[in-house]
Design an enzyme around this catalytic site. Structure first.
Site, PDB file in Angstrom:
ATOM      1  CE  LYS A  13      -7.855   0.982  10.477  1.00  0.00           C
ATOM      2  NZ  LYS A  13      -6.621   1.486  11.438  1.00  0.00           N
ATOM      3  NE  ARG A  87      -3.933   5.304   6.551  1.00  0.00           N
ATOM      4  CZ  ARG A  87      -4.097   3.840   6.674  1.00  0.00           C
ATOM      5  NH1 ARG A  87      -4.611   3.187   5.985  1.00  0.00           N
ATOM      6  NH2 ARG A  87      -3.168   3.430   7.445  1.00  0.00           N
ATOM      7  NE  ARG A 121       0.447  -3.431  13.896  1.00  0.00           N
ATOM      8  CZ  ARG A 121      -0.440  -2.770  13.475  1.00  0.00           C
ATOM      9  NH1 ARG A 121      -1.757  -2.671  13.516  1.00  0.00           N
ATOM     10  NH2 ARG A 121       0.010  -1.673  12.720  1.00  0.00           N
ATOM     11  NE  ARG A 151       1.962  -3.109   9.478  1.00  0.00           N
ATOM     12  CZ  ARG A 151       0.866  -2.401   9.573  1.00  0.00           C
ATOM     13  NH1 ARG A 151      -0.116  -3.040   9.702  1.00  0.00           N
ATOM     14  NH2 ARG A 151       0.665  -1.119   9.272  1.00  0.00           N
ATOM     15  NE  ARG A 162       1.298   3.348   9.843  1.00  0.00           N
ATOM     16  CZ  ARG A 162       1.054   2.063  10.701  1.00  0.00           C
ATOM     17  NH1 ARG A 162       1.646   1.776  11.499  1.00  0.00           N
ATOM     18  NH2 ARG A 162       0.050   1.731   9.952  1.00  0.00           N
TER      19      ARG A 162
HETATM   20  P1  AMP Z   1      -2.321   0.084   7.339  1.00  0.00           P
HETATM   21  O1  AMP Z   1      -2.277  -1.407   7.208  1.00  0.00           O
HETATM   22  O2  AMP Z   1      -3.872   0.324   7.145  1.00  0.00           O
HETATM   23  O3  AMP Z   1      -1.885   0.531   8.672  1.00  0.00           O
HETATM   24  O4  AMP Z   1      -1.737   0.814   6.044  1.00  0.00           O
HETATM   25  C1  AMP Z   1      -0.295   0.646   6.028  1.00  0.00           C
HETATM   26  C2  AMP Z   1       0.233   1.605   5.217  1.00  0.00           C
HETATM   27  O5  AMP Z   1      -0.281   1.556   3.965  1.00  0.00           O
HETATM   28  C3  AMP Z   1      -0.188   3.265   5.571  1.00  0.00           C
HETATM   29  O6  AMP Z   1       0.786   3.642   6.472  1.00  0.00           O
HETATM   30  C4  AMP Z   1       0.148   3.674   4.313  1.00  0.00           C
HETATM   31  O7  AMP Z   1       1.415   3.981   3.651  1.00  0.00           O
HETATM   32  C5  AMP Z   1      -0.516   2.905   3.366  1.00  0.00           C
HETATM   33  N1  AMP Z   1      -1.929   2.947   3.063  1.00  0.00           N
HETATM   34  C6  AMP Z   1      -2.942   2.055   3.486  1.00  0.00           C
HETATM   35  N2  AMP Z   1      -4.072   2.792   3.079  1.00  0.00           N
HETATM   36  C7  AMP Z   1      -4.117   3.976   2.768  1.00  0.00           C
HETATM   37  C8  AMP Z   1      -4.875   4.873   2.366  1.00  0.00           C
HETATM   38  N3  AMP Z   1      -6.112   4.503   2.103  1.00  0.00           N
HETATM   39  N4  AMP Z   1      -4.260   6.104   1.563  1.00  0.00           N
HETATM   40  C9  AMP Z   1      -3.039   5.926   1.456  1.00  0.00           C
HETATM   41  N5  AMP Z   1      -2.028   5.069   1.959  1.00  0.00           N
HETATM   42  C10 AMP Z   1      -2.504   4.252   2.442  1.00  0.00           C
END
Ligand code: AMP
Length: 212
Positions: A13, A87, A121, A151, A162
């Site tokens: 994404k 989400r 990554r 990360r 996840r």
């Molecule tokens: P991402 O970079 O989108 O994979 O997000 C990394 C982490 O940020 C996720 O595993 C969640 O802990 C938190 N996070 C990101 N977006 C959301 C969301 N829309 N709702 C809740 N937690 C989020």
């Protein structure tokens, strides 16, 4: 015009957002990046979000909404790409109160490719851009010239959690957005992805025009 990107963690994404941002002048909002920036800057919201992010859990809605609203308000009038939000169905309803969504792109890849990509990554600790190791020299950010790091939530155990969370909470949004969803197969090379993004974006623009 506002777009939502759906897809499992590691589906690409971020990459698709970068392309759309550069080619079509969107403003990219990644709630994952907002969490990481707040954590890095040790803000109140960052301290509240930190444990959830580290463990691969969803950050509570009020915290995420707070970050999201700040970003929307300070860039009002922009065309937004929402990456990583919504989400859940509850988050989708909250987003509708803030902006209208014209189209949703589902970035699609199978779990084997995802786990392989997550293992390779890396993130720039300075600009937060994500890279796959094969794309960079010396494990260094080509922009900031600093060493890339892993990360905190990119380990196999958290990645699997996840993906499971995505299947439970986020996948139902495919049905929720069924009238405006476009599937992008991101399992091949980057040139193919670029071509598909162009085709899908043109279809979206044509549809939006039709409805004006
Ligand atoms: P991402 O970079 O989108 O994979 O997000 C990394 C982490 O940020 C996720 O595993 C969640 O802990 C938190 N996070 C990101 N977006 C959301 C969301 N829309 N709702 C809740 N937690 C989020």
């Amino acid at each position: 015009m506002n777009l939502v990107l759906l897809g499992k963690p590691g589906a690409g994404k971020g990459y698709v957002s970068e392309m759309l941002k550069d080619e079509y002048n969107f403003y990219h909002i990644s709630t994952g990046n907002l969490c990481r920036q707040n954590i890095k800057n040790n803000t109140d919201l960052g301290r509240l979000a930190s444990e959830y992010v580290k463990n691969g859990d969803l950050v509570p809605l009020e915290i995420i909404l707070n970050m999201l609203k700040n970003e929307i308000v300070s860039n009002s009038g922009a065309n937004f790409i929402f990456d990583g939000f919504p989400r859940t169905r509850e988050q989708a309803k909250e987003l509708e109160k803030l902006v209208s969504i014209d189209a949703v792109i589902l970035v699609d890849v199978n779990d084997d490719i995802i786990l392989n990509r997550i293992a390779k990554r890396r993130i720039c600790p300075n600009c937060s851009k994500l890279y796959i190791l094969d794309e960079v020299k010396n494990e260094e950010c080509p922009i900031c010239k600093v060493k890339l790091i892993i990360r905190a939530d990119d380990n196999l155990e958290v990645a699997e959690k996840r993906i499971k969370l995505y299947n439970q909470e986020t996948k139902p949004l495919i049905e929720y957005y069924k009238n405006k969803i476009y599937t992008l197969d991101n399992s091949k090379d980057l040139d193919n992805t670029k071509k598909l993004i162009k085709e899908i974006t043109e279809r979206i623009y044509a549809k939006v025009k039709e409805n004006v």
